[in-house]
Design an enzyme around this catalytic site. Structure first.
Site, PDB file in Angstrom:
ATOM      1  N   ARG A  53      80.339  19.108  70.512  1.00 52.55           N
ATOM      2  CA  ARG A  53      80.800  20.472  70.729  1.00 52.55           C
ATOM      3  C   ARG A  53      80.097  21.200  71.862  1.00 52.55           C
ATOM      4  O   ARG A  53      80.739  21.839  72.698  1.00 52.55           O
ATOM      5  CB  ARG A  53      80.570  21.351  69.472  1.00 52.55           C
ATOM      6  N   THR A  54      78.783  21.147  71.861  1.00 58.14           N
ATOM      7  CA  THR A  54      78.046  21.989  72.805  1.00 58.14           C
ATOM      8  C   THR A  54      78.358  21.563  74.241  1.00 58.14           C
ATOM      9  O   THR A  54      78.707  22.384  75.090  1.00 58.14           O
ATOM     10  CB  THR A  54      76.535  21.893  72.521  1.00 58.14           C
ATOM     11  N   LYS A  82      63.373   5.209  84.368  1.00 58.39           N
ATOM     12  CA  LYS A  82      62.421   4.578  85.300  1.00 58.39           C
ATOM     13  C   LYS A  82      61.094   5.321  85.309  1.00 58.39           C
ATOM     14  O   LYS A  82      60.205   4.994  86.092  1.00 58.39           O
ATOM     15  CB  LYS A  82      63.002   4.576  86.715  1.00 58.39           C
ATOM     16  N   ARG A 103      70.175  19.968  76.999  1.00 54.73           N
ATOM     17  CA  ARG A 103      69.744  19.666  75.627  1.00 54.73           C
ATOM     18  C   ARG A 103      68.662  18.597  75.720  1.00 54.73           C
ATOM     19  O   ARG A 103      68.817  17.609  76.435  1.00 54.73           O
ATOM     20  CB  ARG A 103      70.906  19.161  74.781  1.00 54.73           C
TER      21      ARG A 103
HETATM   22  N1   CP Z   1      76.679  22.401  66.864  1.00 53.53           N
HETATM   23  C1   CP Z   1      76.297  21.479  67.765  1.00 53.53           C
HETATM   24  O1   CP Z   1      75.299  21.614  68.464  1.00 53.53           O
HETATM   25  O2   CP Z   1      77.135  20.390  67.840  1.00 53.53           O
HETATM   26  P1   CP Z   1      76.918  19.179  68.835  1.00 53.53           P
HETATM   27  O3   CP Z   1      75.631  18.498  68.459  1.00 53.53           O
HETATM   28  O4   CP Z   1      78.118  18.295  68.652  1.00 53.53           O
HETATM   29  O5   CP Z   1      76.826  19.733  70.225  1.00 53.53           O
END
Ligand code: CP
Length: 305
Positions: A53-54, A82, A103
């Site tokens: 989603r994110t 590396k 992320r």
């Molecule tokens: N809610 C959320 O962060 O979903 P994802 O891990 O799929 O991005």
């Protein structure tokens, strides 16, 4: 906003006015999601941890607004394998992109990135720490379904120890006089530092070890979370707690009309499939709201609103 420029690392740097203004901007994007505000902009999505989603909603947001996306969804394909450091990766990508959405599996990685990056950083989740864009879409979903953010009774259920979405939510809700019910197995209780945060900020909470009808019956929002296998070092412990709470449709009888079931997703077993057709189930619409909220967050980070 906190850290460098208009980076979004946690919601600690936003005040009530900022949050409400961003939610209002998101509502404008919901009404008109395809405004070409990002024409000529390039946004990088660097995902060192899996996501559906994110990443896809951030990338959809850029595409709908006329910008372009570069990046990776699997760090194994990058030069980090590396031995390239996070700092060097960020410095390189900032040569190519106007904004970095990242992320990372390490708590604090997004803050560190924002301190070395010449371009803004949006934290798309850093380990068990924070997930601010998720919380903004959670707030948007609460306001949309409840007509307000003030004085809500919110049950947070499941993995409150490692759940970055619930940690971010506490930060954002400090302005709105919520009553929280923290419902978790003992092994996954809300960490002391977050309970202390609640006390310092006057946030009311009660802790529970069972998901009982009396508690659900008072709730405006029932926020289920997944027990996150990837955060456990002891898989036996994961097996012991993974199915501690499973919400079934029958458990929603006698609940308030305005109750909505939310979940940041993905779910595993914690919401039974028979809940999906209940009108109080809101988790798929919640994820859809993420697109509009992320359109607002991207444009805000680039100072385009
Ligand atoms: N809610 C959320 O962060 O979903 P994802 O891990 O799929 O991005």
């Amino acid at each position: 906003m906190d850290n460098t420029g208009r980076s979004l690392i946690s919601l600690e740097g936003l005040d009530k006015k900022d949050i409400l203004w961003l939610l209002d901007q998101a509502a404008l994007f919901e009404a008109q999601p395809n405004r070409k505000i990002l024409d000529g902009k390039i946004v990088a999505t660097l995902f060192f941890e899996p996501s559906t989603r994110t990443r896809l909603s951030f990338e959809t947001a850029v595409n709908r607004l006329g910008g372009r996306v570069i990046g990776f969804s699997d760090a194994a394909t990058t030069s980090s394998t590396k031995g390239e450091t996070l700092k060097d990766t960020i410095m390189m990508v900032s040569n190519y992109a106007d904004l970095i959405i990242m992320r990372h599996y390490l708590e604090g990685a997004a803050k560190y990135a924002s301190e070395v990056s010449p371009v803004p950083i949006i934290n798309a989740g850093d380990g068990a720490n924070q997930h601010p864009s998720q919380t903004m879409l959670d707030l948007y979903s609460m306001r949309k379904t409840q007509g307000r953010l003030d004085n809500l009774n919110i049950c947070l259920v499941g993995d409150l120890k490692y759940g970055r979405t619930v940690h971010s939510m506490l930060t954002a809700m400090r302005f709105f006089n919520p009553t929280f019910h923290f419902i978790s197995p003992d092994e996954l209780k809300m960490p002391e530092e977050y309970k202390e945060y609640c006390c310092i900020n006057g946030i009311k909470f009660e802790e529970h070890s069972i998901l009982d009808h009396e508690t659900i019956a008072q709730a405006d929002i029932l926020y289920m979370t997944r027990v996150q296998k990837e955060r456990f070092t002891d898989l036996m412990e994961y097996e012991r707690v993974k199915d501690s709470f499973i919400l079934k449709n029958s458990m929603l009888e006698g609940t308030k009309d305005n109750l909505r079931i939310m979940h940041p997703l993905p779910r595993v077993n914690e919401i039974s499939q028979d809940v999906d057709s209940n009108p109080k189930a809101y988790f798929f619409q919640q994820a859809k709201n993420g697109l509009f909220v992320r359109e607002a967050l991207i444009c805000n980070a680039l100072n385009l609103l």
